[in-house]
Design a protein around this motif. Structure first.
Motif: not given
Length: 264
Positions: A208-224
């Motif tokens: 990844t460009m950020l050298k990290a993977l999205p946490l479930m919180e990241d996906i949930a916040n995007t959905a909100v």
């Protein structure tokens, strides 16, 4: 909310409830869904639970009507059920059945749930439908079988339904995620595979460009965010939340056939 018993589905449901939504959680089996509901209730959220087969038109339509009767409107629809995909087998060695299964399930359930919601939302002249895919929807990705084509198909379906539904005030947005290391499937894989799996996940991060993977919180916040008025002019697109995953070839393809050939 379909597939609310899964770890990611549960995270999105909890985030929407925390933002003030009355969440209607469904699942084919209710044990895990009720666990999600209990967490929402303990946090002060408003939640209802229903047993729904998200691959059955009558079950989906009956549930939509139940939500409408209870809440007076259907404002958000999100489908996170599993697609029963088979991975880690090259396409040349995969059976047609295993290849087609996730494509068929993904399109079947997304079509049934999204169009059922859209029919109600057209009358309301408002609503948000969120779909979910993963990294292979945006790049060539080795050894994912039919999962990659299924992601592409769902993203295309989402765009087309958005084009038809936009004049009725309905927004439809797809979220493209990468694997979340805090999800249940990753935790179970680490528990079973130990250091080898942890090394594999590190390679995923390195791709990844950020050298990290999205946490479930990241996906949930995007959905909100996407379900809120702040995203009121966003529709017909895929929002990439993969931390900038690139080619994925550095960890998925370890042997290249032509490099193994002996020099004549």
């Amino acid at each position: 909310m379909y597939g609310a018993g899964g770890s990611l589905g549960g995270a999105v449901a909890s985030a929407l409830a925390a933002a003030g939504a009355h969440v209607f959680l469904t699942g084919h089996h209710l044990t895990s869904v009720q666990k999600t509901a209990a967490g929402i209730e303990s946090a002060g959220g408003k939640v209802s639970v229903h047993q729904v087969d998200a691959r059955n038109a009558r079950s989906v339509n009956d549930h939509i009507q139940s939500v409408l009767d209870t809440a007076g409107s259907v404002d958000i629809s999100f489908n996170a059920i599993g697609w029963q995909d088979t991975q880690d087998i090259p396409l040349t060695e995969m059976s047609l059945e295993d290849f087609l299964r996730p494509v068929s399930i993904a399109l079947e359930t997304q079509f049934l749930t999204a169009t059922a919601a859209a029919r109600v939302m057209k009358t309301q002249q408002s609503g948000v439908i969120l779909t979910l895919t993963a990294t292979p929807g945006g790049i060539g990705y080795a050894n994912v079988g039919g999962f990659g084509p299924a992601c592409n198909a769902v993203e295309g379906f989402s765009r087309n339904l958005a084009a038809e539904s936009g004049p009725y005030g309905i927004r439809i947005v797809n979220i493209r995620s990468a694997g979340s290391p805090d999800s249940r499937i990753f935790k179970e894989a680490i528990a079973a595979g130990g250091e080898a799996v942890e090394q594999f996940i590190q390679k995923m991060k390195n791709d990844t460009m950020l050298k990290a993977l999205p946490l479930m919180e990241d996906i949930a916040n995007t959905a909100v965010f996407l379900a809120s008025a702040m995203a009121g002019k966003i529709t017909g697109v895929t929002i990439d939340v993969t931390a900038g995953t690139t080619s994925a070839l550095n960890y998925k393809v370890t042997n290249v056939a032509f490099l193994k050939k002996e020099t004549p």
